[in-house]
Design a protein around this motif. Sequence first.
Motif, PDB file in Angstrom:
ATOM      1  N   ALA A 134       0.837  -1.204   0.000  1.00 10.52           N
ATOM      2  CA  ALA A 134       0.000   0.000   0.000  1.00 10.52           C
ATOM      3  C   ALA A 134       0.871   1.253   0.000  1.00 10.52           C
ATOM      4  O   ALA A 134       1.944   1.273   0.596  1.00 10.52           O
ATOM      5  CB  ALA A 134      -0.910   0.010   1.215  1.00 10.52           C
ATOM      6  N   GLU A 135       0.379   2.279  -0.698  1.00 10.35           N
ATOM      7  CA  GLU A 135       1.081   3.556  -0.680  1.00 10.35           C
ATOM      8  C   GLU A 135       0.678   4.283   0.597  1.00 10.35           C
ATOM      9  O   GLU A 135      -0.514   4.379   0.920  1.00 10.35           O
ATOM     10  CB  GLU A 135       0.662   4.376  -1.902  1.00 10.35           C
ATOM     11  N   ILE A 136       1.652   4.769   1.330  1.00 12.31           N
ATOM     12  CA  ILE A 136       1.335   5.444   2.596  1.00 12.31           C
ATOM     13  C   ILE A 136       1.695   6.923   2.502  1.00 12.31           C
ATOM     14  O   ILE A 136       2.833   7.274   2.214  1.00 12.31           O
ATOM     15  CB  ILE A 136       2.067   4.773   3.775  1.00 12.31           C
ATOM     16  N   GLN A 137       0.697   7.763   2.687  1.00 13.74           N
ATOM     17  CA  GLN A 137       0.926   9.208   2.697  1.00 13.74           C
ATOM     18  C   GLN A 137       0.793   9.706   4.131  1.00 13.74           C
ATOM     19  O   GLN A 137      -0.173   9.363   4.802  1.00 13.74           O
ATOM     20  CB  GLN A 137      -0.141   9.928   1.879  1.00 13.74           C
ATOM     21  N   ILE A 138       1.761  10.498   4.566  1.00 16.87           N
ATOM     22  CA  ILE A 138       1.653  11.079   5.908  1.00 16.87           C
ATOM     23  C   ILE A 138       1.647  12.596   5.776  1.00 16.87           C
ATOM     24  O   ILE A 138       2.634  13.193   5.348  1.00 16.87           O
ATOM     25  CB  ILE A 138       2.804  10.629   6.825  1.00 16.87           C
ATOM     26  N   GLU A 139       0.522  13.182   6.103  1.00 13.92           N
ATOM     27  CA  GLU A 139       0.416  14.645   6.057  1.00 13.92           C
ATOM     28  C   GLU A 139       0.841  15.217   7.400  1.00 13.92           C
ATOM     29  O   GLU A 139       0.645  14.599   8.431  1.00 13.92           O
ATOM     30  CB  GLU A 139      -1.022  15.048   5.731  1.00 13.92           C
ATOM     31  N   GLU A 140       1.431  16.403   7.349  1.00 16.74           N
ATOM     32  CA  GLU A 140       1.901  17.053   8.583  1.00 16.74           C
ATOM     33  C   GLU A 140       1.240  18.407   8.759  1.00 16.74           C
ATOM     34  O   GLU A 140       1.804  19.424   8.332  1.00 16.74           O
ATOM     35  CB  GLU A 140       3.418  17.249   8.537  1.00 16.74           C
ATOM     36  N   PRO A 141       0.057  18.446   9.347  1.00 15.96           N
ATOM     37  CA  PRO A 141      -0.578  19.750   9.574  1.00 15.96           C
ATOM     38  C   PRO A 141       0.354  20.646  10.391  1.00 15.96           C
ATOM     39  O   PRO A 141       0.973  20.182  11.353  1.00 15.96           O
ATOM     40  CB  PRO A 141      -1.836  19.407  10.374  1.00 15.96           C
ATOM     41  N   PRO A 142       0.493  21.914   9.990  1.00 15.66           N
ATOM     42  CA  PRO A 142       1.421  22.808  10.672  1.00 15.66           C
ATOM     43  C   PRO A 142       1.001  23.119  12.107  1.00 15.66           C
ATOM     44  O   PRO A 142      -0.184  23.109  12.420  1.00 15.66           O
ATOM     45  CB  PRO A 142       1.369  24.083   9.811  1.00 15.66           C
ATOM     46  N   GLY A 143       2.000  23.373  12.944  1.00 22.08           N
ATOM     47  CA  GLY A 143       1.727  23.751  14.322  1.00 22.08           C
ATOM     48  C   GLY A 143       1.128  25.153  14.372  1.00 22.08           C
ATOM     49  O   GLY A 143       1.614  26.060  13.700  1.00 22.08           O
ATOM     50  N   GLN A 144       0.063  25.308  15.142  1.00 20.24           N
ATOM     51  CA  GLN A 144      -0.566  26.616  15.286  1.00 20.24           C
ATOM     52  C   GLN A 144      -0.825  26.871  16.754  1.00 20.24           C
ATOM     53  O   GLN A 144      -1.061  25.937  17.519  1.00 20.24           O
ATOM     54  CB  GLN A 144      -1.884  26.662  14.521  1.00 20.24           C
ATOM     55  N   ALA A 145      -0.770  28.148  17.125  1.00 19.35           N
ATOM     56  CA  ALA A 145      -1.028  28.491  18.514  1.00 19.35           C
ATOM     57  C   ALA A 145      -1.742  29.830  18.583  1.00 19.35           C
ATOM     58  O   ALA A 145      -1.618  30.661  17.678  1.00 19.35           O
ATOM     59  CB  ALA A 145       0.282  28.556  19.292  1.00 19.35           C
ATOM     60  N   TRP A 146      -2.497  30.000  19.649  1.00 19.53           N
ATOM     61  CA  TRP A 146      -3.148  31.280  19.908  1.00 19.53           C
ATOM     62  C   TRP A 146      -2.188  32.109  20.744  1.00 19.53           C
ATOM     63  O   TRP A 146      -1.738  31.673  21.799  1.00 19.53           O
ATOM     64  CB  TRP A 146      -4.465  31.062  20.654  1.00 19.53           C
ATOM     65  N   CYS A 147      -1.823  33.286  20.248  1.00 16.41           N
ATOM     66  CA  CYS A 147      -0.927  34.172  21.000  1.00 16.41           C
ATOM     67  C   CYS A 147      -1.777  35.102  21.856  1.00 16.41           C
ATOM     68  O   CYS A 147      -2.629  35.825  21.334  1.00 16.41           O
ATOM     69  CB  CYS A 147      -0.033  34.975  20.064  1.00 16.41           C
TER      70      CYS A 147
END
Lengths: 325, 115
Positions: free
Chosen positions: B60-73
């Motif tokens: 199987a083809e495996i895709q791993i997405e990396e949602p960016p880190g976000q924070a409330w300042c």
Amino acid sequence: MCVVCGCSGNSPAHARHVQTHAGEAGVVQVNPGNGDLHFGAGAARVSVPGMSQARAIKLETDILGANNRVAQQNRAHFEAHGVTALNLVSSPGSGKTTLLCATIEALKKHAPGLRVAVIEGDQQTSFDADRIRATGAPAIQVNTGKGCHLDAPMVSEAFAQLHSHDHHSHDHHHGNHDDGHSLLFIENVGNLVCPAVWDLGEAAKVAILSVTEGEDKPLKYPDMFAAAQLMILNKTDLLPHVKFDVARCIALARRVNPTIEILQLSATTGEGMDAWLHWLDHAMGAHHHHHDEPVSEEAALRQRVQQLEAELAQAQAALTTRSAA
Amino acid sequence: MHEASLAGGVLQLVEDTAVREGFSRLLSLRLEAGQLAGVDVRALRFALESLAPGTVLEGAEIQIEEPPGQAWCMGCAQTVSIAQRGDACPSCGSYQLQPTGGMELRVIDMQVSDD
């Protein structure tokens, strides 16, 4: 450790999912070939346009879901038994076991009659559980083998073992029990990375950092200090002999976790132990009287309110601009 | 190397889905491991590849997405991007940040074949 779920390989839970794997071998046929798609190999032996035999399955499922479900069961179980469970995390050699032994001794005077039990996680040996048992407290050693952390199923089974090997307090609890409170310390495998990710069902994670380690550890291992509710700076009796900037360490810990609580103590000399015992009283109180939420939770809520108010102000400003235009 | 245990969790999820949905072959698998999820994506991929032979993951083809880190300042009263915990707010330099995104660790979806 079983790589399927991280459970200890000889557990009943493991036997169950080994059966599952064997059963699935007949259902799931894995094509060892080159990945080419061969339409028409299905029962109809034909490919019908618009009825593709390849399909998408949407899961959106948490990878840690299986562990977290067991962790929630543990949490409910602890609650039902009046147990406040604390997950102690640190690097190896920070003095977790020494702190636990000193804490158990101190609690004998501070809170006579309070039941304290320990689950000890290490890759190998029962040295730590033996040290705890020497204080008179019941302890169960969990050897993770190759595993780098404890997981919720391990804690569930260890807790069951504690109960079956601790008949006195078990009967006591279900018979004419006192106030029913007890403390469960879960000493995780010495590792500042992996245990951060696994919920065991604890009331709080307590990170222990000794002054013989670097003061920059909170920033080097931010996930652990972000997950912890309390940081204990241990071995403060050694401060005159080491280069360790306490203020900087605290600042770095607050940088990764603005609401983290911090205590400084020496398990060897007893300095600072009173504040730790007081924190434990509070943790047990907060855990058993839900109107009395822990301070850090209140602080987090206040921050959340601030955020929402700020968002509201922004939205209102945007609305005003739009209606003015 | 808790990524090995996580890969085991992924395999378990896919196997459970195979039993429930009755498909015969996994073509591709899409995962999500946020920048603040405490996971090394390369180690996770390595663990999945090591685990795959002889299982439903094989081929199987495996895709791993990396949602960016976000924070409330708190200071800026806005959402900002951070690459890791302990980073300063890129606009005001403060550390009063509450992570709000990039903590995901999920199996999103999969393409399967019924042949």
